[in-house]
Design a protein around this motif. Structure first.
Motif, PDB file in Angstrom:
ATOM      1  N   ARG A 138       0.839  -1.187   0.000  1.00 43.08           N
ATOM      2  CA  ARG A 138       0.000   0.000   0.000  1.00 43.08           C
ATOM      3  C   ARG A 138       0.882   1.248   0.000  1.00 43.08           C
ATOM      4  O   ARG A 138       1.767   1.390   0.835  1.00 43.08           O
ATOM      5  CB  ARG A 138      -0.896   0.021   1.227  1.00 43.08           C
ATOM      6  CG  ARG A 138      -1.799   1.232   1.237  1.00 43.08           C
ATOM      7  CD  ARG A 138      -2.810   1.149   2.322  1.00 43.08           C
ATOM      8  NE  ARG A 138      -3.624   2.361   2.242  1.00 43.08           N
ATOM      9  CZ  ARG A 138      -4.580   2.657   3.067  1.00 43.08           C
ATOM     10  NH1 ARG A 138      -4.874   1.836   4.040  1.00 43.08           N
ATOM     11  NH2 ARG A 138      -5.265   3.767   2.947  1.00 43.08           N
ATOM     12  N   VAL A 139       0.630   2.141  -0.945  1.00 45.41           N
ATOM     13  CA  VAL A 139       1.307   3.414  -0.994  1.00 45.41           C
ATOM     14  C   VAL A 139       0.380   4.423  -0.315  1.00 45.41           C
ATOM     15  O   VAL A 139      -0.724   4.660  -0.778  1.00 45.41           O
ATOM     16  CB  VAL A 139       1.597   3.836  -2.458  1.00 45.41           C
ATOM     17  CG1 VAL A 139       2.273   5.193  -2.479  1.00 45.41           C
ATOM     18  CG2 VAL A 139       2.441   2.784  -3.151  1.00 45.41           C
ATOM     19  N   MET A 140       0.831   4.983   0.794  1.00 47.57           N
ATOM     20  CA  MET A 140      -0.014   5.900   1.567  1.00 47.57           C
ATOM     21  C   MET A 140      -0.181   7.218   0.818  1.00 47.57           C
ATOM     22  O   MET A 140       0.698   7.635   0.098  1.00 47.57           O
ATOM     23  CB  MET A 140       0.606   6.161   2.933  1.00 47.57           C
ATOM     24  CG  MET A 140       0.650   4.930   3.817  1.00 47.57           C
ATOM     25  SD  MET A 140      -0.958   4.186   4.097  1.00 47.57           S
ATOM     26  CE  MET A 140      -1.739   5.456   5.064  1.00 47.57           C
ATOM     27  N   PRO A 141      -1.308   7.871   1.027  1.00 48.42           N
ATOM     28  CA  PRO A 141      -1.517   9.175   0.415  1.00 48.42           C
ATOM     29  C   PRO A 141      -0.510  10.185   0.955  1.00 48.42           C
ATOM     30  O   PRO A 141       0.129   9.949   1.976  1.00 48.42           O
ATOM     31  CB  PRO A 141      -2.940   9.546   0.811  1.00 48.42           C
ATOM     32  CG  PRO A 141      -3.299   8.656   1.934  1.00 48.42           C
ATOM     33  CD  PRO A 141      -2.422   7.451   1.854  1.00 48.42           C
ATOM     34  N   HIS A 142      -0.392  11.295   0.275  1.00 46.88           N
ATOM     35  CA  HIS A 142       0.560  12.330   0.673  1.00 46.88           C
ATOM     36  C   HIS A 142      -0.006  13.197   1.782  1.00 46.88           C
ATOM     37  O   HIS A 142      -1.211  13.368   1.904  1.00 46.88           O
ATOM     38  CB  HIS A 142       0.916  13.196  -0.533  1.00 46.88           C
ATOM     39  CG  HIS A 142       1.636  12.436  -1.590  1.00 46.88           C
ATOM     40  ND1 HIS A 142       2.984  12.191  -1.537  1.00 46.88           N
ATOM     41  CD2 HIS A 142       1.185  11.837  -2.710  1.00 46.88           C
ATOM     42  CE1 HIS A 142       3.343  11.480  -2.593  1.00 46.88           C
ATOM     43  NE2 HIS A 142       2.261  11.255  -3.315  1.00 46.88           N
ATOM     44  N   ASN A 143       0.882  13.757   2.570  1.00 47.40           N
ATOM     45  CA  ASN A 143       0.509  14.687   3.628  1.00 47.40           C
ATOM     46  C   ASN A 143       0.928  16.082   3.170  1.00 47.40           C
ATOM     47  O   ASN A 143       2.110  16.409   3.188  1.00 47.40           O
ATOM     48  CB  ASN A 143       1.209  14.308   4.926  1.00 47.40           C
ATOM     49  CG  ASN A 143       0.910  15.277   6.051  1.00 47.40           C
ATOM     50  OD1 ASN A 143       0.364  16.349   5.839  1.00 47.40           O
ATOM     51  ND2 ASN A 143       1.295  14.897   7.256  1.00 47.40           N
ATOM     52  N   PRO A 144      -0.030  16.922   2.748  1.00 46.31           N
ATOM     53  CA  PRO A 144       0.335  18.251   2.269  1.00 46.31           C
ATOM     54  C   PRO A 144       1.087  19.098   3.294  1.00 46.31           C
ATOM     55  O   PRO A 144       1.881  19.952   2.924  1.00 46.31           O
ATOM     56  CB  PRO A 144      -1.022  18.891   1.938  1.00 46.31           C
ATOM     57  CG  PRO A 144      -1.942  17.752   1.728  1.00 46.31           C
ATOM     58  CD  PRO A 144      -1.459  16.667   2.639  1.00 46.31           C
ATOM     59  N   ALA A 145       0.861  18.853   4.575  1.00 44.66           N
ATOM     60  CA  ALA A 145       1.585  19.616   5.604  1.00 44.66           C
ATOM     61  C   ALA A 145       3.084  19.346   5.494  1.00 44.66           C
ATOM     62  O   ALA A 145       3.892  20.279   5.544  1.00 44.66           O
ATOM     63  CB  ALA A 145       1.080  19.253   6.996  1.00 44.66           C
ATOM     64  N   GLU A 146       3.469  18.104   5.315  1.00 48.29           N
ATOM     65  CA  GLU A 146       4.885  17.775   5.170  1.00 48.29           C
ATOM     66  C   GLU A 146       5.462  18.413   3.913  1.00 48.29           C
ATOM     67  O   GLU A 146       6.588  18.916   3.924  1.00 48.29           O
ATOM     68  CB  GLU A 146       5.077  16.260   5.128  1.00 48.29           C
ATOM     69  CG  GLU A 146       4.804  15.574   6.444  1.00 48.29           C
ATOM     70  CD  GLU A 146       4.862  14.050   6.330  1.00 48.29           C
ATOM     71  OE1 GLU A 146       5.143  13.526   5.236  1.00 48.29           O
ATOM     72  OE2 GLU A 146       4.604  13.398   7.354  1.00 48.29           O
ATOM     73  N   ILE A 147       4.698  18.385   2.835  1.00 53.80           N
ATOM     74  CA  ILE A 147       5.142  18.985   1.577  1.00 53.80           C
ATOM     75  C   ILE A 147       5.337  20.487   1.758  1.00 53.80           C
ATOM     76  O   ILE A 147       6.363  21.050   1.384  1.00 53.80           O
ATOM     77  CB  ILE A 147       4.119  18.688   0.456  1.00 53.80           C
ATOM     78  CG1 ILE A 147       4.047  17.177   0.193  1.00 53.80           C
ATOM     79  CG2 ILE A 147       4.462  19.463  -0.815  1.00 53.80           C
ATOM     80  CD1 ILE A 147       2.830  16.745  -0.612  1.00 53.80           C
ATOM     81  N   TRP A 148       4.347  21.158   2.365  1.00 52.16           N
ATOM     82  CA  TRP A 148       4.413  22.603   2.558  1.00 52.16           C
ATOM     83  C   TRP A 148       5.518  23.002   3.526  1.00 52.16           C
ATOM     84  O   TRP A 148       6.236  23.970   3.305  1.00 52.16           O
ATOM     85  CB  TRP A 148       3.064  23.148   3.027  1.00 52.16           C
ATOM     86  CG  TRP A 148       3.096  24.607   3.331  1.00 52.16           C
ATOM     87  CD1 TRP A 148       2.814  25.203   4.523  1.00 52.16           C
ATOM     88  CD2 TRP A 148       3.451  25.675   2.440  1.00 52.16           C
ATOM     89  NE1 TRP A 148       2.962  26.566   4.427  1.00 52.16           N
ATOM     90  CE2 TRP A 148       3.367  26.883   3.153  1.00 52.16           C
ATOM     91  CE3 TRP A 148       3.843  25.717   1.101  1.00 52.16           C
ATOM     92  CZ2 TRP A 148       3.646  28.112   2.587  1.00 52.16           C
ATOM     93  CZ3 TRP A 148       4.127  26.955   0.537  1.00 52.16           C
ATOM     94  CH2 TRP A 148       4.020  28.124   1.269  1.00 52.16           C
ATOM     95  N   ARG A 194       8.338  21.893   3.911  1.00 54.06           N
ATOM     96  CA  ARG A 194       9.663  21.903   3.272  1.00 54.06           C
ATOM     97  C   ARG A 194      10.023  23.264   2.692  1.00 54.06           C
ATOM     98  O   ARG A 194      11.198  23.594   2.579  1.00 54.06           O
ATOM     99  CB  ARG A 194       9.735  20.849   2.165  1.00 54.06           C
ATOM    100  CG  ARG A 194       9.925  19.444   2.696  1.00 54.06           C
ATOM    101  CD  ARG A 194      10.036  18.475   1.563  1.00 54.06           C
ATOM    102  NE  ARG A 194       8.664  18.006   1.305  1.00 54.06           N
ATOM    103  CZ  ARG A 194       8.319  17.222   0.325  1.00 54.06           C
ATOM    104  NH1 ARG A 194       9.198  16.807  -0.547  1.00 54.06           N
ATOM    105  NH2 ARG A 194       7.085  16.837   0.182  1.00 54.06           N
ATOM    106  N   VAL A 195       9.023  24.047   2.294  1.00 49.84           N
ATOM    107  CA  VAL A 195       9.304  25.343   1.663  1.00 49.84           C
ATOM    108  C   VAL A 195       8.582  26.507   2.324  1.00 49.84           C
ATOM    109  O   VAL A 195       8.743  27.653   1.901  1.00 49.84           O
ATOM    110  CB  VAL A 195       8.947  25.330   0.155  1.00 49.84           C
ATOM    111  CG1 VAL A 195       9.758  24.285  -0.585  1.00 49.84           C
ATOM    112  CG2 VAL A 195       7.471  25.145  -0.068  1.00 49.84           C
ATOM    113  N   ALA A 196       7.791  26.242   3.354  1.00 52.50           N
ATOM    114  CA  ALA A 196       7.017  27.309   4.006  1.00 52.50           C
ATOM    115  C   ALA A 196       7.927  28.459   4.395  1.00 52.50           C
ATOM    116  O   ALA A 196       9.001  28.255   4.955  1.00 52.50           O
ATOM    117  CB  ALA A 196       6.287  26.768   5.235  1.00 52.50           C
ATOM    118  N   LEU A 197       7.505  29.639   4.079  1.00 53.23           N
ATOM    119  CA  LEU A 197       8.232  30.863   4.403  1.00 53.23           C
ATOM    120  C   LEU A 197       9.604  30.944   3.734  1.00 53.23           C
ATOM    121  O   LEU A 197      10.442  31.739   4.144  1.00 53.23           O
ATOM    122  CB  LEU A 197       8.363  31.037   5.920  1.00 53.23           C
ATOM    123  CG  LEU A 197       7.056  31.009   6.705  1.00 53.23           C
ATOM    124  CD1 LEU A 197       7.328  31.120   8.186  1.00 53.23           C
ATOM    125  CD2 LEU A 197       6.117  32.105   6.250  1.00 53.23           C
TER     126      LEU A 197
END
Length: 163
Positions: free
Chosen positions: A31-41, A43-46
């Motif tokens: 099973r490939v788990m769905p992505h967590n947008p918080a983790e993605i964001w 990485r580049v937030a601010l």
């Protein structure tokens, strides 16, 4: 597998059935788990770096601002707004203070203070199965903060265009 609400491991359930796109992808019994947008964001937030922000956005990303009436569509305009927000909000008072997660979507609560005005808001972020952000909505309170951010974000966008 991690339960994002409690941050504790939970038992993964596997199936050979073909899933819907919102439940993660399964290949055989992996099973490939769905992505967590918080983790993605996070990485580049601010980061204030338009190119870095563009790398995590879908080409047709939609950005919804607390002060712009119509949704802004496209990677270029979304990255401009998010970079301007980084410049405007990115001081030493900015903090993410809460997170809520579902498959391919997150809500991040933030606080900051600018010119003595306390800001409270949320980022509502969705991504696709490739891990690219497809939708980014910002909500801010109180009204005094919305008005101040409207002015400061406008000034920052003008300044960024002049670079």
């Amino acid at each position: 597998v991690i339960n994002y609400r409690s941050a504790e491991p939970v038992e993964a359930r596997f199936s050979d059935k073909r899933p819907s796109t919102s439940s993660g992808l399964r290949f055989g019994r992996i099973r490939v788990m769905p992505h967590n947008p918080a983790e993605i964001w996070h990485r580049v937030a601010l980061s204030k770096d338009v190119a870095e922000i563009e790398n995590i956005l879908h080409d047709d990303c939609v950005f919804e601002s607390p002060v712009v009436h119509t949704p802004q569509v496209g990677k270029a305009i979304t990255s401009q707004y998010l970079a301007a927000a980084g410049h405007t909000l990115g001081n030493d008072t900015f903090r993410y203070v809460g997170e809520w997660h579902r498959e391919n979507s997150s809500i991040l609560e933030f606080t900051a203070e600018i010119d003595g005005i306390k800001i409270n808001g949320i980022d509502m972020i969705s991504c696709d199965d490739d891990g690219l952000i497809t939708h980014f909505k910002v909500m801010v309170r109180p009204l005094k903060a919305v008005n101040m951010l409207h002015q400061k974000m406008g000034e920052m966008l003008v300044k960024m265009k002049g670079r």
